[in-house]
Structure formats: C-alpha cells, structure tokens
Design a protein around this motif. Structure first.
Motif, PDB file in Angstrom:
ATOM      1  N   CYS A  47       0.806  -1.223   0.000  1.00  0.00           N
ATOM      2  CA  CYS A  47       0.000   0.000   0.000  1.00  0.00           C
ATOM      3  C   CYS A  47       0.835   1.267   0.000  1.00  0.00           C
ATOM      4  O   CYS A  47       0.348   2.332  -0.391  1.00  0.00           O
ATOM      5  N   SER A  48       2.073   1.193   0.450  1.00  0.00           N
ATOM      6  CA  SER A  48       2.861   2.416   0.567  1.00  0.00           C
ATOM      7  C   SER A  48       4.085   2.447  -0.346  1.00  0.00           C
ATOM      8  O   SER A  48       4.937   3.312  -0.185  1.00  0.00           O
ATOM      9  N   LYS A  51       4.429   5.837  -2.638  1.00  0.00           N
ATOM     10  CA  LYS A  51       4.322   7.119  -1.945  1.00  0.00           C
ATOM     11  C   LYS A  51       5.676   7.819  -1.936  1.00  0.00           C
ATOM     12  O   LYS A  51       6.721   7.192  -1.973  1.00  0.00           O
ATOM     13  N   THR A  55       5.211  11.503   2.643  1.00  0.00           N
ATOM     14  CA  THR A  55       3.955  10.784   2.853  1.00  0.00           C
ATOM     15  C   THR A  55       4.202   9.456   3.553  1.00  0.00           C
ATOM     16  O   THR A  55       3.460   9.077   4.468  1.00  0.00           O
ATOM     17  N   PHE A  56       5.268   8.765   3.165  1.00  0.00           N
ATOM     18  CA  PHE A  56       5.609   7.492   3.798  1.00  0.00           C
ATOM     19  C   PHE A  56       5.932   7.694   5.277  1.00  0.00           C
ATOM     20  O   PHE A  56       5.504   6.902   6.128  1.00  0.00           O
ATOM     21  N   ILE A  59       2.731   8.244   7.127  1.00  0.00           N
ATOM     22  CA  ILE A  59       1.998   6.978   7.261  1.00  0.00           C
ATOM     23  C   ILE A  59       2.612   6.107   8.351  1.00  0.00           C
ATOM     24  O   ILE A  59       1.915   5.525   9.176  1.00  0.00           O
ATOM     25  N   ASN A  65       0.503   1.748  12.634  1.00  0.00           N
ATOM     26  CA  ASN A  65       1.546   1.236  11.749  1.00  0.00           C
ATOM     27  C   ASN A  65       2.875   1.028  12.475  1.00  0.00           C
ATOM     28  O   ASN A  65       3.588   0.074  12.200  1.00  0.00           O
TER      29      ASN A  65
END
Length: 127
Positions: A47-48, A51, A55-56, A59, A65
């Motif tokens: 999903c990442s 990015k 942004t990572f 997240i 996470n």
C-alpha cells in the motif's frame, strides 16, 4: 589418555535435561506471531510503495503502523536469537566457546532491539 568407555556407557545417564520445552514453545509462538505480522508487513509495503518520502514518514508515524512494525522486528530478532542459540549449542563442542557465543548473541540481539525501539520513538516524536 584413551577413553575406553563404550558408546552405551557414554550415553547412559545423559537423558533429557527437561529444559528444552520452554525454548521450543518460544520458537513456535514467535513463528506464529511472525506469520500474522508478516502478512501485515507485506500489505503495508504494497500500500505504501508508490508514496513519496514525506507521505511514507507520515503513514509510518501512525500508531497503528508503528506498533506492528516494532512488534515484528522485536519478535523476529528474538526468534532468530533462539534459532542461532540452538545452532550454537548443536555445533560448538567447547563449553567455554559455546557459552561465550551465546552471551555475545544475546547481547547483540538486546542492543539491536533497544536501538530499534529508540529509533521508533525518535521517529514518532521528532520527524
């Protein structure tokens, strides 16, 4: 001096020390935990992966996470330490060297776990 004892005489009285069950259960438990968190990690990476860096980081700073990431690293290091300990015990016959390697392995794993947890706290608070 020659050892004139037979193999049966050498083995007699050298049964189980009754201490391996605890170690065995820890290996199995950590393996099961790692299966579930590896599935989470693969989904997280999927999903990442597209990015950008900011942004990572945003997240990964979220508690839902960063906690599983910490759990999988700590459990993986503990599981690896248990496995390496078994290998050391099986293949190193010199007791002093065996003890030294096991202590060094445990110190290495402990320092690595502490450093990773400190890095996670730093990531949560400062970035």
């Amino acid at each position: 001096m020659q050892n004139l004892r037979t193999n049966l005489a050498k083995a007699k009285g050298l049964g189980s020390a009754k201490t391996g069950t605890h170690h065995w259960w820890h290996q199995r438990l950590t393996a099961v935990i790692m299966v579930f968190f590896t599935i989470w990690l693969l989904m997280f990476i999927k999903c990442s992966c597209n990015k950008d860096l900011s942004t990572f980081i945003t997240i990964i700073q979220r508690p839902y996470n960063i906690v599983p990431l910490g759990i999988i690293v700590v459990v993986s290091l503990y599981h690896g330490m248990l496995g390496m300990q078994v290998i050391i015990e099986d293949y190193i016959s010199c007791l002093a060297l065996r003890f030294s390697f096991i202590v060094l392995l445990q110190i290495f794993c402990l320092i690595t776990i502490i450093a990773f947890i400190v890095a996670l706290f730093y990531m949560m608070t400062n970035i």
